[in-house]
Write a protein that holds these residues in place. Structure first.
Motif, PDB file in Angstrom:
ATOM      1  N   ARG A   1     101.606  42.075  11.122  1.00  0.00           N
ATOM      2  CA  ARG A   1     102.386  42.568   9.814  1.00  0.00           C
ATOM      3  C   ARG A   1     102.321  44.052   9.585  1.00  0.00           C
ATOM      4  O   ARG A   1     101.257  44.471   9.674  1.00  0.00           O
ATOM      5  CB  ARG A   1     101.800  41.594   8.561  1.00  0.00           C
ATOM      6  CG  ARG A   1     100.382  41.977   8.197  1.00  0.00           C
ATOM      7  CD  ARG A   1      99.856  40.992   7.070  1.00  0.00           C
ATOM      8  NE  ARG A   1      98.573  41.039   6.845  1.00  0.00           N
ATOM      9  CZ  ARG A   1      97.489  40.807   7.563  1.00  0.00           C
ATOM     10  NH1 ARG A   1      97.562  40.455   8.717  1.00  0.00           N
ATOM     11  NH2 ARG A   1      96.157  41.130   6.940  1.00  0.00           N
TER      12      ARG A   1
ATOM     13  N   ASP B   1     102.192  47.129   6.784  1.00  0.00           N
ATOM     14  CA  ASP B   1     101.728  47.215   5.361  1.00  0.00           C
ATOM     15  C   ASP B   1     102.625  47.366   4.199  1.00  0.00           C
ATOM     16  O   ASP B   1     103.951  47.580   4.387  1.00  0.00           O
ATOM     17  CB  ASP B   1     100.949  48.741   5.385  1.00  0.00           C
ATOM     18  CG  ASP B   1      99.575  48.682   6.362  1.00  0.00           C
ATOM     19  OD1 ASP B   1      99.097  47.732   6.571  1.00  0.00           O
ATOM     20  OD2 ASP B   1      99.535  50.184   6.860  1.00  0.00           O
ATOM     21  N   GLY B   2     102.171  47.116   3.224  1.00  0.00           N
ATOM     22  CA  GLY B   2     102.887  47.152   1.968  1.00  0.00           C
ATOM     23  C   GLY B   2     103.844  45.717   1.635  1.00  0.00           C
ATOM     24  O   GLY B   2     104.776  45.743   0.854  1.00  0.00           O
ATOM     25  N   LEU B   3     103.623  44.781   2.466  1.00  0.00           N
ATOM     26  CA  LEU B   3     104.420  43.495   2.151  1.00  0.00           C
ATOM     27  C   LEU B   3     104.076  42.988   0.712  1.00  0.00           C
ATOM     28  O   LEU B   3     103.052  43.073   0.223  1.00  0.00           O
ATOM     29  CB  LEU B   3     104.009  42.470   3.099  1.00  0.00           C
ATOM     30  CG  LEU B   3     104.538  42.714   4.666  1.00  0.00           C
ATOM     31  CD1 LEU B   3     103.763  41.729   5.500  1.00  0.00           C
ATOM     32  CD2 LEU B   3     106.057  42.970   4.826  1.00  0.00           C
ATOM     33  N   PRO B   4     105.319  42.359   0.004  1.00  0.00           N
ATOM     34  CA  PRO B   4     104.902  42.156  -1.394  1.00  0.00           C
ATOM     35  C   PRO B   4     104.302  40.475  -1.365  1.00  0.00           C
ATOM     36  O   PRO B   4     104.733  39.585  -2.197  1.00  0.00           O
ATOM     37  CB  PRO B   4     106.261  41.994  -1.796  1.00  0.00           C
ATOM     38  CG  PRO B   4     107.072  41.575  -0.550  1.00  0.00           C
ATOM     39  CD  PRO B   4     106.520  42.446   0.453  1.00  0.00           C
TER      40      PRO B   4
ATOM     41  N   ASP C   1     100.684  38.177   0.182  1.00  0.00           N
ATOM     42  CA  ASP C   1      99.336  38.338   0.874  1.00  0.00           C
ATOM     43  C   ASP C   1      98.773  37.350   1.960  1.00  0.00           C
ATOM     44  O   ASP C   1      97.880  37.580   2.201  1.00  0.00           O
ATOM     45  CB  ASP C   1      98.210  38.416  -0.395  1.00  0.00           C
ATOM     46  CG  ASP C   1      98.786  39.482  -1.273  1.00  0.00           C
ATOM     47  OD1 ASP C   1      99.040  40.486  -0.965  1.00  0.00           O
ATOM     48  OD2 ASP C   1      98.736  39.264  -2.636  1.00  0.00           O
TER      49      ASP C   1
ATOM     50  N   SER D   1     114.632  42.449   4.084  1.00  0.00           N
ATOM     51  CA  SER D   1     114.415  43.773   3.226  1.00  0.00           C
ATOM     52  C   SER D   1     114.835  43.433   1.736  1.00  0.00           C
ATOM     53  O   SER D   1     114.502  43.957   0.594  1.00  0.00           O
ATOM     54  CB  SER D   1     115.153  44.908   3.813  1.00  0.00           C
ATOM     55  OG  SER D   1     116.718  44.747   3.657  1.00  0.00           O
TER      56      SER D   1
ATOM     57  N   GLU E   1     112.531  41.104  -0.246  1.00  0.00           N
ATOM     58  CA  GLU E   1     111.188  42.016  -0.349  1.00  0.00           C
ATOM     59  C   GLU E   1     111.273  43.072  -1.457  1.00  0.00           C
ATOM     60  O   GLU E   1     110.427  43.447  -2.060  1.00  0.00           O
ATOM     61  CB  GLU E   1     110.627  42.394   0.992  1.00  0.00           C
ATOM     62  CG  GLU E   1     110.259  40.813   1.771  1.00  0.00           C
ATOM     63  CD  GLU E   1     109.486  41.187   3.070  1.00  0.00           C
ATOM     64  OE1 GLU E   1     108.973  42.300   3.419  1.00  0.00           O
ATOM     65  OE2 GLU E   1     109.612  40.063   3.804  1.00  0.00           O
ATOM     66  N   ASN E   2     112.591  43.591  -1.145  1.00  0.00           N
ATOM     67  CA  ASN E   2     112.765  44.846  -2.114  1.00  0.00           C
ATOM     68  C   ASN E   2     112.810  44.202  -3.705  1.00  0.00           C
ATOM     69  O   ASN E   2     112.227  44.991  -4.509  1.00  0.00           O
ATOM     70  CB  ASN E   2     113.999  45.487  -1.899  1.00  0.00           C
ATOM     71  CG  ASN E   2     113.949  46.579  -0.581  1.00  0.00           C
ATOM     72  OD1 ASN E   2     113.016  46.992  -0.291  1.00  0.00           O
ATOM     73  ND2 ASN E   2     115.226  46.643  -0.147  1.00  0.00           N
TER      74      ASN E   2
ATOM     75  N   LYS F   1     109.260  43.260  -4.732  1.00  0.00           N
ATOM     76  CA  LYS F   1     108.548  44.608  -5.158  1.00  0.00           C
ATOM     77  C   LYS F   1     108.838  45.221  -6.431  1.00  0.00           C
ATOM     78  O   LYS F   1     108.252  45.768  -7.222  1.00  0.00           O
ATOM     79  CB  LYS F   1     108.707  45.659  -4.024  1.00  0.00           C
ATOM     80  CG  LYS F   1     108.037  45.495  -2.862  1.00  0.00           C
ATOM     81  CD  LYS F   1     108.069  46.436  -1.539  1.00  0.00           C
ATOM     82  CE  LYS F   1     107.668  45.933  -0.561  1.00  0.00           C
ATOM     83  NZ  LYS F   1     107.822  46.967   0.732  1.00  0.00           N
TER      84      LYS F   1
ATOM     85  N   ASP G   1     108.256  42.323   9.081  1.00  0.00           N
ATOM     86  CA  ASP G   1     108.427  43.629   9.640  1.00  0.00           C
ATOM     87  C   ASP G   1     110.131  43.604   9.256  1.00  0.00           C
ATOM     88  O   ASP G   1     110.956  43.753  10.219  1.00  0.00           O
ATOM     89  CB  ASP G   1     108.343  43.843  11.157  1.00  0.00           C
ATOM     90  CG  ASP G   1     108.708  45.190  11.659  1.00  0.00           C
ATOM     91  OD1 ASP G   1     108.717  45.936  10.728  1.00  0.00           O
ATOM     92  OD2 ASP G   1     108.711  45.299  12.946  1.00  0.00           O
TER      93      ASP G   1
ATOM     94  N   GLU H   1     113.884  48.886   6.695  1.00  0.00           N
ATOM     95  CA  GLU H   1     113.618  49.473   5.526  1.00  0.00           C
ATOM     96  C   GLU H   1     115.295  49.931   5.068  1.00  0.00           C
ATOM     97  O   GLU H   1     115.804  50.831   5.500  1.00  0.00           O
ATOM     98  CB  GLU H   1     113.018  50.880   5.905  1.00  0.00           C
ATOM     99  CG  GLU H   1     111.480  50.651   6.188  1.00  0.00           C
ATOM    100  CD  GLU H   1     110.790  52.325   6.431  1.00  0.00           C
ATOM    101  OE1 GLU H   1     111.195  53.268   6.031  1.00  0.00           O
ATOM    102  OE2 GLU H   1     109.638  51.933   7.122  1.00  0.00           O
TER     103      GLU H   1
END
Length: 391
Positions: free
Chosen positions: A244, A246-249, A251, A278, A281-282, A285, A348, A351
């Motif tokens: 994975r 970093d920064g995934l919303p 855990d 994306s 997950e956007n 966030k 992954d 972006e």
């Protein structure tokens, strides 16, 4: 005189030895040399066959030039007693040595008839297919939809009855991405070549059956098959979670599985998975609701059967924990069995600045960064729907 006789006998003995050595050398060359086949064949070796019978069959099909050398070679390499039953692909030009190796190696058959049970999102299909050895591609010979537990299905083709009686028939179960656990378990009841059943209290957790191709033996136990599916999915979860970014919303691996199941249900286009990931997950966030229909549908059906209609306003406004138009964050668990690529997309994502997407009429989706862009894309999609309805 005796000296002359002895000399002649010695000479004759030497000649015989030389001739014998020459014959052996010639036989070895024949055994390892390229064979006469000008196109591949499927060699069937019934249970109880002998090396003599197989060698005669091969000679009759033009695969070998000399059955005796074939048998001698098998004896010399101590493989005569290792003959295996099955259906084996013999490539063009295969030497006798290579053919002996093929038919004594063991393992699964490499050609012949295969029964494939395809478990899809909405239904399951039984297919009978035959490998064409010349093209090494399968040709479908029969297809029908079975009816599990006495339910009425399609008429069973005569060809299926015949291949079920053939000991050389191979069996494979294909589980599609996006199925639910209920769909897989229920569909397996229609696979008449496996045994046993899964009780309601033994059902795996949603999302834990890995979509894949599973070769099974006739009479295999369904519990063993389910265990293979669960083990493969757990292996994928562990492997993918370790990669994975970093920064995934989220855990936990469990939340990854939930996200992957949503991605799987939202797009059938492989190239879109990371882009769809994306978007979701956007939104997470930014504290936005996911607002995805597949989760609402799962809340209505509980993963059992197909909704078969559009969502009602009452369902879109319900307090279901799967109603992502109402709840914050993700639903309490997966809504389907995601495949490996959906899992990889979840950890992954691309972006992108996208926060919205809608169908574009081609099987894919139109993505947007702003609500205004999204509303314009929705209007285009409504026009496409109206045009299709009028045709």
């Amino acid at each position: 005189m005796w000296r002359s006789i002895a000399s002649n006998a010695l000479t004759l003995f030497i000649v015989v030895l030389v001739a014998l050595a020459g014959a052996i050398a010639w036989g070895k060359r024949q055994y390892v040399a390229e064979g006469p086949l000008d196109q591949a064949i499927c060699l069937r070796v019934p249970s109880g066959s002998t090396m003599r019978g197989v060698s005669d069959d091969l000679a009759g099909q033009g695969a070998i030039t000399n059955p005796s050398i074939f048998r001698i070679g098998a004896d010399y390499t101590e493989k005569s007693q290792q003959l295996k039953a099955g259906a084996f692909l013999v490539d063009e030009g295969s030497s006798m040595q290579e053919i002996v190796d093929i038919i004594t190696r063991g393992g699964a058959s490499t050609c012949g008839t295969e029964v494939v049970y395809r478990i899809g999102v909405n239904r399951a299909l039984m297919q009978v297919r035959e490998l064409d050895p010349t093209t090494q591609s399968y040709v479908e010979t029969a297809e029908f939809q079975p009816g599990p537990e006495g339910e009425e299905g399609d008429a069973i083709p005569e060809g299926y009855t015949k291949v079920r009686a053939d000991a050389n028939t191979r069996y494979r179960i294909l589980v599609a991405e996006g199925t639910t656990v209920w769909r897989v378990v229920e569909s397996l009841k229609g696979a008449d070549f496996i045994t046993g059943s899964v009780e309601a209290d033994e059902m795996p957790s949603e999302g834990m059956l890995a979509p894949d191709s599973y070769e099974v033996r006739e009479g295999a136990d369904v519990d063993d098959l389910i265990a293979r599916m669960v083990a493969l999915q757990q292996q994928r979860i562990d492997t993918v979670w370790a990669t994975r970014v970093d920064g995934l919303p989220f855990d936990t691996p469990e939340e990854m599985l939930t996200m992957a199941s949503i991605i799987e249900k939202e797009t059938g286009v492989a190239e879109e998975r990371r882009k769809v990931a994306s978007v979701f997950e956007n939104r997470l966030k930014r504290g936005m609701k996911l607002q995805t229909d597949p989760t609402v549908i799962y809340g209505v059906t509980n993963g059992v059967g197909v909704l078969g209609r559009g969502l009602r306003q009452s369902e879109l406004q319900s307090n279901s924990p799967y109603n992502t138009y109402v709840i914050e964050g993700m639903p309490p668990g997966p809504i389907a069995n995601p495949g490996l690529e959906a899992l990889q997309a979840a950890v992954d994502p691309d972006e992108t600045p996208y926060l919205f997407f809608v169908a574009d009429g081609t099987g894919g989706h139109a993505f947007a960064e702003t609500l205004a862009e999204h509303n314009a894309n929705v209007a285009k999609w409504r026009e496409i729907e109206a045009q299709r309805a009028s045709q």
